[in-house]
Design a protein around this motif. Sequence first.
Motif, short mmCIF file in Angstrom:
data_model
loop_
_atom_site.label_atom_id
_atom_site.label_comp_id
_atom_site.label_asym_id
_atom_site.label_seq_id
_atom_site.Cartn_x
_atom_site.Cartn_y
_atom_site.Cartn_z
N ALA A 314 0.79 -1.30 -0.03
CA ALA A 314 0.15 -0.05 -0.14
C ALA A 314 0.42 0.74 0.15
N ASN A 315 1.89 0.73 0.51
CA ASN A 315 2.13 2.13 1.05
C ASN A 315 3.24 2.73 -0.37
N THR A 316 4.11 1.82 -1.21
CA THR A 316 4.14 1.70 -2.43
C THR A 316 2.80 2.31 -3.56
N TRP A 317 1.78 1.94 -3.57
CA TRP A 317 1.26 2.16 -4.13
C TRP A 317 0.63 4.13 -3.63
N LEU A 318 0.01 4.02 -2.53
CA LEU A 318 0.37 5.36 -1.98
C LEU A 318 0.26 6.64 -2.86
N PRO A 319 1.20 7.06 -3.79
CA PRO A 319 2.02 8.77 -4.12
C PRO A 319 1.29 8.03 -5.44
N ILE A 320 1.25 6.85 -5.99
CA ILE A 320 1.21 7.06 -7.81
C ILE A 320 -0.48 6.96 -7.34
N ALA A 321 -0.90 6.16 -7.03
CA ALA A 321 -2.21 6.46 -6.59
C ALA A 321 -2.84 8.28 -6.82
#
Length: 647
Positions: A314-321
């Motif tokens: 989730a931490n990897t996805w959050l900035p991309i989202a």
Amino acid sequence: MYIGAAYYPELWEESEIEKDIERCGELGVNCLRIGEFAWSKMEPQEGVFDLAWLERIVDRLHRAGISVVLCTPTCTPPRWFLDRNPEVRQADPTGRRENVSSRCHTCKTSGVMRKKNREIVEVLARTFGKRQGVIGWQIDNELFNYRGGCYCGLCKAAFRRYLEGKYHTIDELNRRWGMSRWSLEYGSFEDIVPPEPNEWRHPSLRTAWRQFQCEQIYSYVAEQAEILHRYSDLPVGTDMMPNNVLSYYRIAESVDVMQFNHYDTAANLDVTAFNYDFLRPIKQRPFWVTETQVGWNGSEVAENGYRPEGNCYANTWLPIAMGGEMNLYWLFRTHPAGHELAHGALFSSCGRRYHMADEARQASEAIGKCREFLEGSRVTSEIAIHYSGIAEHNFLSAPLLKDFSYRREMIRSIYMAFPHYNTDVIDLPHSLDGYRVLISPFLSHIDAQTGERIRQFVRGGGVWIVGPMSDIMTDDTVKYTAAPFSFLEEFAGSVAEDEYPIDNDVFTAEWKDGTPLPISRCYDALKPMPGTVSLADYRQGMFAGASVITERRVGAGRVILLGSLVSHDALRRLVGMAPTADASPNVRLVRRTGAKNGMIALELEHKEGYVVLEREYRELISGRVLSGRVAVNPYEVLVLQEEAPNI
């Protein structure tokens, strides 16, 4: 979209570097950030530069499909330079120079240090400015006024010149700071001594010293950025930390891309989201996360673990989202020696993969499936929340409320009311075009230009929700004397008849319809002027019957003044806009629009959640078509693209 890590090839034999390149392929790592601490290897002797090793690394990474963010190494000058020029090291208030023992220990005022910085940056820029494989630049590392700043003679003299340039005469400084209290008037600018950390000194002096230290950093970044821009068309940034003391907007004047480092714990991904909503509006291009922890932080000891299964994903996805295009971990491979032996990484010092690395790989694969949607859509907002660097300085010097943290209060009490809305978090210089609602709590100082911009925003149809504790100080951390506010009483049409800035439970309030209204933190008793209405009143305590929320129509818009901190439900009621969708509080929704339309749902609290979809969406990671009430598993990410309607 870049997923990767910080990497330090200067620490490893070339055979190990080859193995690490293979390991990048295993995880889907397509970007490494290198060079930030490698000055001694770039310049082993005065004026003798060796970049051949770095050129080989960049070329090998490029051939392997791995891009490079190249850093200027000015955070850690070589020992030989610091020993030869001891005056470039920071001095503490006693005059003692910092030991050459870690990093971030140089004086930002020193002309000798600045000249040497320019020299190494120009050598790097000439060599790598047009080189294939390099996609951008990072200036220095986590710049900040560490240890309260530098107290050397150069900095003290520069501080006095800074004050003279701002106030012109010592009488004007004494007047604006109110130095007649306690007979503290200065006789000249030469009398001014910088405040020591944790010393009980005048709030205006503390604010001015902190702002001066930041000014030195702004020029420090600007001169390196100018050199890099001279030789390279690639985006330039500097990796910043999660506060606004060092103004992001001032730094943005010199750089092309906002870069950000965070080490929020597993339980604080909602805090991380605040940072991204702040970063995204600053530049008209996606931001870069240049550092975040993989599993745990550490120096000589490990801390801030453990990350539950799925949290790294989730931490990897959050900035991309939320509108970024890069997420880099600190770090790729644990250092075998030095100050941060216990810090987490994707790989251990002996090259074995940590279990969190698999989640980074899964995120990289999932982001790859959604690339077309992510690149074809963007995050836009109709709600803006003010988060001010000037307020950071004011409340650091004079919090007014016991245990008050401006940043923490903004996140917990304001920002977290809107997990299902797109919100932009903005500083005062930001344009208000395109917003329907502006929320300005704890905005201690509102300069004349911002005030006029807000007036035009409201007259044009915007809703301004302002307070509590807004417009109460000058930028010198001094209260107003003609009224509690500089212009809010007149513009909001409400007189603050009394103030009670202490957090306790003696006050209660209710909306005009009799519904209870939770309030806290601080209390102003408001009296509406003609043409202004009360939306909620105090019902208990010394202010019973006085207004706690007022509303005034101005032009086509409205000003809503808060006399106290209200609940999340109350804030949403005042905003009066529908969320992106109905969802559980633990699920963050990000609406994305453009050539592709849809939303991303992210579970951030490690528990079951849900989102209610009122039409059909294609979930791009799994390929499912979803509608209605959809379960969201702990740390699950749903990338929901609108399905074209059947004709």
